[in-house]
Design a protein around this motif. Structure first.
Motif, short mmCIF file in Angstrom:
data_model
loop_
_atom_site.label_atom_id
_atom_site.label_comp_id
_atom_site.label_asym_id
_atom_site.label_seq_id
_atom_site.Cartn_x
_atom_site.Cartn_y
_atom_site.Cartn_z
N ARG A 70 14.72 76.76 -17.45
CA ARG A 70 14.17 75.43 -17.68
C ARG A 70 12.67 75.53 -17.42
NH1 ARG A 70 17.40 71.76 -14.60
NH2 ARG A 70 18.82 71.87 -16.35
N ILE A 71 11.87 75.32 -18.46
CA ILE A 71 10.43 75.47 -18.38
C ILE A 71 9.80 74.11 -18.61
CG2 ILE A 71 8.40 76.57 -19.40
CD1 ILE A 71 11.69 78.18 -19.95
N SER A 72 8.97 73.69 -17.66
CA SER A 72 8.28 72.42 -17.75
C SER A 72 6.78 72.68 -17.79
CB SER A 72 8.58 71.54 -16.54
OG SER A 72 9.96 71.26 -16.48
N GLY A 73 6.08 71.89 -18.59
CA GLY A 73 4.62 72.01 -18.64
C GLY A 73 4.17 73.19 -19.48
N ALA A 74 2.95 73.62 -19.25
CA ALA A 74 2.35 74.70 -20.02
C ALA A 74 2.98 76.05 -19.62
CB ALA A 74 0.85 74.74 -19.79
N TYR A 75 3.09 76.95 -20.57
CA TYR A 75 3.65 78.27 -20.31
C TYR A 75 3.03 79.26 -21.29
CZ TYR A 75 6.53 77.30 -24.38
OH TYR A 75 6.95 76.99 -25.65
N ASN A 76 3.11 80.53 -20.92
CA ASN A 76 2.62 81.62 -21.76
C ASN A 76 3.80 82.12 -22.60
OD1 ASN A 76 2.01 84.21 -22.76
ND2 ASN A 76 0.56 84.58 -21.10
N PRO A 77 3.76 81.95 -23.93
CA PRO A 77 4.89 82.35 -24.77
C PRO A 77 5.23 83.85 -24.66
CG PRO A 77 3.33 81.05 -26.04
CD PRO A 77 2.71 81.31 -24.72
N GLU A 78 4.21 84.70 -24.51
CA GLU A 78 4.48 86.14 -24.40
C GLU A 78 5.20 86.46 -23.09
OE1 GLU A 78 0.79 88.17 -24.96
OE2 GLU A 78 0.58 87.46 -27.01
N ALA A 79 4.77 85.82 -21.99
CA ALA A 79 5.43 86.04 -20.71
C ALA A 79 6.87 85.53 -20.76
CB ALA A 79 4.65 85.36 -19.59
N LEU A 80 7.07 84.39 -21.41
CA LEU A 80 8.42 83.84 -21.54
C LEU A 80 9.30 84.78 -22.37
CD1 LEU A 80 10.44 81.57 -21.09
CD2 LEU A 80 9.49 80.42 -23.09
N ALA A 81 8.76 85.34 -23.45
CA ALA A 81 9.53 86.28 -24.28
C ALA A 81 9.92 87.51 -23.47
CB ALA A 81 8.73 86.67 -25.51
N ARG A 82 9.00 88.03 -22.63
CA ARG A 82 9.32 89.20 -21.80
C ARG A 82 10.42 88.85 -20.81
NH1 ARG A 82 3.72 89.78 -21.79
NH2 ARG A 82 3.58 88.89 -19.71
N LEU A 83 10.36 87.65 -20.22
CA LEU A 83 11.37 87.22 -19.27
C LEU A 83 12.75 87.13 -19.93
CD1 LEU A 83 12.19 86.12 -16.49
CD2 LEU A 83 11.55 83.85 -17.31
N ILE A 84 12.79 86.55 -21.12
CA ILE A 84 14.07 86.41 -21.84
C ILE A 84 14.62 87.79 -22.18
CG2 ILE A 84 15.14 85.60 -23.99
CD1 ILE A 84 13.19 83.20 -23.81
N ARG A 85 13.75 88.71 -22.65
CA ARG A 85 14.22 90.07 -22.95
C ARG A 85 14.78 90.74 -21.71
NH1 ARG A 85 9.73 90.33 -26.46
NH2 ARG A 85 8.46 91.29 -24.87
N GLY A 86 14.12 90.52 -20.57
CA GLY A 86 14.59 91.13 -19.33
C GLY A 86 15.94 90.57 -18.89
N LEU A 87 16.14 89.29 -19.07
CA LEU A 87 17.41 88.68 -18.68
C LEU A 87 18.53 89.00 -19.66
CD1 LEU A 87 16.16 85.18 -17.50
CD2 LEU A 87 16.98 87.06 -16.07
N SER A 88 18.18 89.22 -20.93
CA SER A 88 19.19 89.48 -21.95
C SER A 88 19.64 90.94 -21.95
CB SER A 88 18.67 89.12 -23.33
OG SER A 88 18.37 87.73 -23.39
N GLY A 89 18.82 91.83 -21.41
CA GLY A 89 19.10 93.27 -21.47
C GLY A 89 20.11 93.74 -20.50
#
Length: 121
Positions: free
Chosen positions: A102-121
Motif C-alpha cells: 500500500r503506497i500513499s503519496g509520492a513514490y519513485n516508480p523505479e524503486a517500486l518496480a525493484r521492490l515488486i521484483r524482489g517480492l515476486s522472485g
C-alpha cells in the motif's frame, strides 16, 4: 608512411564486442572507439545471427503484469468488502507471492518496480 594491417577478429571477440553494445546508455560508436575500429563493422556483425546478442541477454527486460481493478465501497455497508479501503491518492498492489503493498503519496516508480521484483522472485 606507416603501413596499415588488417586486423582479424575471432568469433568470440566479435560476440563480446556485440554484447557490449547492449549495455544501458552505451552506443555502438563508443564501443567502436574503445577498440579503434569503424562502427559500421560492428553494425555488420550485429546483423549476423552468429554474433548478434540474444534478446534474453537483457537483465531488466520490461514485462507487463496482470492488473485487476477492484471497486470497493467507501462505507462498510457491503460485507463483501475485504479489508480497509485505501485513502485517496493511494495505490494498493497484491503480488503473486501473497504480499500486499500500500503506497500513499509520492513514490519513485523505479524503486517500486525493484521492490515488486524482489517480492515476486
Amino acid at each position: 608512411m606507416a603501413r596499415r594491417t588488417k586486423r582479424l577478429w575471432t568469433d568470440d571477440e566479435k560476440r563480446s564486442i556485440c554484447v557490449q553494445t547492449t549495455g544501458p546508455g552505451v552506443s555502438v560508436a563508443q564501443v567502436a572507439r574503445r577498440y579503434s575500429m569503424n562502427a559500421n563493422l560492428i553494425f555488420t556483425w550485429l546483423r549476423d545471427p552468429r554474433y548478434a546478442p540474444e534478446a534474453s541477454a537483457e537483465p531488466d527486460e520490461a514485462c507487463f503484469l496482470p492488473v485487476e481493478i477492484v471497486d470497493r465501497p467507501m462505507h462498510d455497508d457491503n460485507k463483501a468488502a475485504a479489508g480497509p479501503v485505501p485513502a485517496a491518492g493511494t495505490i494498493e498492489i497484491d503480488t503473486a507471492g501473497g504480499h500486499r503493498l500500500r503506497i500513499s503519496g509520492a513514490y519513485n516508480p523505479e524503486a517500486l518496480a525493484r521492490l515488486i521484483r524482489g517480492l515476486s522472485g
